[in-house]
Structure formats: C-alpha cells, structure tokens
Design a protein around this motif. Sequence first.
Motif, PDB file in Angstrom:
ATOM      1  N   ASN A   1       0.835  -1.195   0.000  1.00 32.47           N
ATOM      2  CA  ASN A   1       0.000   0.000   0.000  1.00 32.47           C
ATOM      3  C   ASN A   1       0.872   1.248   0.000  1.00 32.47           C
ATOM      4  O   ASN A   1       2.079   1.173   0.229  1.00 32.47           O
ATOM      5  CB  ASN A   1      -1.025  -0.003   1.140  1.00 32.47           C
ATOM      6  CG  ASN A   1      -0.425  -0.255   2.508  1.00 32.47           C
ATOM      7  OD1 ASN A   1       0.689   0.143   2.797  1.00 32.47           O
ATOM      8  ND2 ASN A   1      -1.177  -0.926   3.352  1.00 32.47           N
ATOM      9  N   ASN A   2       0.260   2.370  -0.301  1.00 26.09           N
ATOM     10  CA  ASN A   2       0.962   3.647  -0.268  1.00 26.09           C
ATOM     11  C   ASN A   2       1.306   4.008   1.168  1.00 26.09           C
ATOM     12  O   ASN A   2       0.719   3.484   2.123  1.00 26.09           O
ATOM     13  CB  ASN A   2       0.065   4.763  -0.818  1.00 26.09           C
ATOM     14  CG  ASN A   2      -0.157   4.675  -2.308  1.00 26.09           C
ATOM     15  OD1 ASN A   2       0.279   3.738  -2.970  1.00 26.09           O
ATOM     16  ND2 ASN A   2      -0.862   5.653  -2.847  1.00 26.09           N
ATOM     17  N   TRP A   3       2.211   4.945   1.315  1.00 28.06           N
ATOM     18  CA  TRP A   3       2.427   5.559   2.613  1.00 28.06           C
ATOM     19  C   TRP A   3       1.076   6.097   3.064  1.00 28.06           C
ATOM     20  O   TRP A   3       0.303   6.609   2.251  1.00 28.06           O
ATOM     21  CB  TRP A   3       3.425   6.707   2.494  1.00 28.06           C
ATOM     22  CG  TRP A   3       4.834   6.270   2.260  1.00 28.06           C
ATOM     23  CD1 TRP A   3       5.458   6.156   1.059  1.00 28.06           C
ATOM     24  CD2 TRP A   3       5.787   5.895   3.248  1.00 28.06           C
ATOM     25  NE1 TRP A   3       6.752   5.728   1.239  1.00 28.06           N
ATOM     26  CE2 TRP A   3       6.979   5.566   2.584  1.00 28.06           C
ATOM     27  CE3 TRP A   3       5.748   5.805   4.641  1.00 28.06           C
ATOM     28  CZ2 TRP A   3       8.124   5.153   3.252  1.00 28.06           C
ATOM     29  CZ3 TRP A   3       6.886   5.398   5.317  1.00 28.06           C
ATOM     30  CH2 TRP A   3       8.054   5.079   4.625  1.00 28.06           C
ATOM     31  N   HIS A   4       0.787   5.970   4.340  1.00 28.76           N
ATOM     32  CA  HIS A   4      -0.476   6.492   4.851  1.00 28.76           C
ATOM     33  C   HIS A   4      -0.388   6.763   6.346  1.00 28.76           C
ATOM     34  O   HIS A   4       0.545   6.313   7.018  1.00 28.76           O
ATOM     35  CB  HIS A   4      -1.655   5.562   4.527  1.00 28.76           C
ATOM     36  CG  HIS A   4      -1.542   4.179   5.060  1.00 28.76           C
ATOM     37  ND1 HIS A   4      -0.680   3.220   4.542  1.00 28.76           N
ATOM     38  CD2 HIS A   4      -2.188   3.564   6.086  1.00 28.76           C
ATOM     39  CE1 HIS A   4      -0.813   2.091   5.216  1.00 28.76           C
ATOM     40  NE2 HIS A   4      -1.726   2.272   6.159  1.00 28.76           N
ATOM     41  N   ILE A   5      -1.368   7.527   6.841  1.00 27.31           N
ATOM     42  CA  ILE A   5      -1.419   7.931   8.242  1.00 27.31           C
ATOM     43  C   ILE A   5      -2.831   7.679   8.750  1.00 27.31           C
ATOM     44  O   ILE A   5      -3.809   8.059   8.097  1.00 27.31           O
ATOM     45  CB  ILE A   5      -1.089   9.437   8.395  1.00 27.31           C
ATOM     46  CG1 ILE A   5       0.275   9.763   7.769  1.00 27.31           C
ATOM     47  CG2 ILE A   5      -1.140   9.849   9.868  1.00 27.31           C
ATOM     48  CD1 ILE A   5       0.527  11.254   7.585  1.00 27.31           C
ATOM     49  N   HIS A   6      -2.929   7.063   9.922  1.00 29.47           N
ATOM     50  CA  HIS A   6      -4.220   6.895  10.592  1.00 29.47           C
ATOM     51  C   HIS A   6      -4.349   8.049  11.590  1.00 29.47           C
ATOM     52  O   HIS A   6      -3.628   8.086  12.585  1.00 29.47           O
ATOM     53  CB  HIS A   6      -4.287   5.548  11.325  1.00 29.47           C
ATOM     54  CG  HIS A   6      -4.094   4.377  10.420  1.00 29.47           C
ATOM     55  ND1 HIS A   6      -5.098   3.878   9.626  1.00 29.47           N
ATOM     56  CD2 HIS A   6      -3.005   3.616  10.177  1.00 29.47           C
ATOM     57  CE1 HIS A   6      -4.634   2.854   8.933  1.00 29.47           C
ATOM     58  NE2 HIS A   6      -3.354   2.670   9.247  1.00 29.47           N
TER      59      HIS A   6
END
Length: 136
Positions: free
Chosen positions: A52-57
């Motif tokens: 998956n792409n870089w991401h932030i929760h």
Amino acid sequence: MDRKELEKVSDFLLGEENTAYAPYFIGKSYLGVLNTKEAFIANVTFEPGCRNNWHIHHGDGQILICVGGRGWYQELGKEPQAIKSGDVVYIAPEIKHWHGAVQDEAFAHLSLSVPVEGASNEWCEPVTDEEYMKLK
C-alpha cells in the motif's frame, strides 16, 4: 497468483479483490471483513510485490497480526522491517507508514482498529519501485 493459491496463504477469509482501495495500492490485494462490532477486523491478503501507499491513521491506531507469508512494514524515517506469520505490529496514531508483501511471496495480515469518532486515513505517495526493489 490465482485465487486458489491465495486462499492457502492464511486460514482466514480471503474475501474479494480490494477494488475500493486499489488506487492506494501497487499490485492486487484482497479484503475479507471478519468483524465490525466494537473493533474492525479484516484479513488483508497481498499478492507478491503488492504494497500500500504511505499512509497515516489520524485519531486511531492500527494493529497488524501477520497470519501468512512474508511482508514488509516501514515507518517514515526508520528502516523497513521484515514481518512474517506470527508477528504483531502496533501502529500508533499519526505515524506515516506502509506495509505489503515481499517481492516473491504473498502475504496476509489481520488489520485491527477500534472505531473512533472523527478518525480518518490520509493516503499519501506510493512506495516507488526503486525504493521497494532495494528491499532484501
């Protein structure tokens, strides 16, 4: 990989092709929702090379319980971490990260999160082929 092979990666429900989140993945993944009461739990299966792409929760964290194959997990500013069945990864809120399969093997993890009002995911840039192909 064909569906029958992917169903052998873990004992959990493979689910359907993850088309809703496909814009945020390189490669093909599958999503099997296991629980929506109190905690959201899904089995995410990645074909070889899928990530998956870089991401932030924002507002909530995430726990990954690795249940089959081998994969990668990386937080921004830290070295990539090899993960395999039996490993557990806690991702605190607001940590930019990515995860996915190794190049030559499928990977599955359970994704757990507790719904928090106002929480959201921010999808960022892809993990480039150049970055990914360096991982050994």
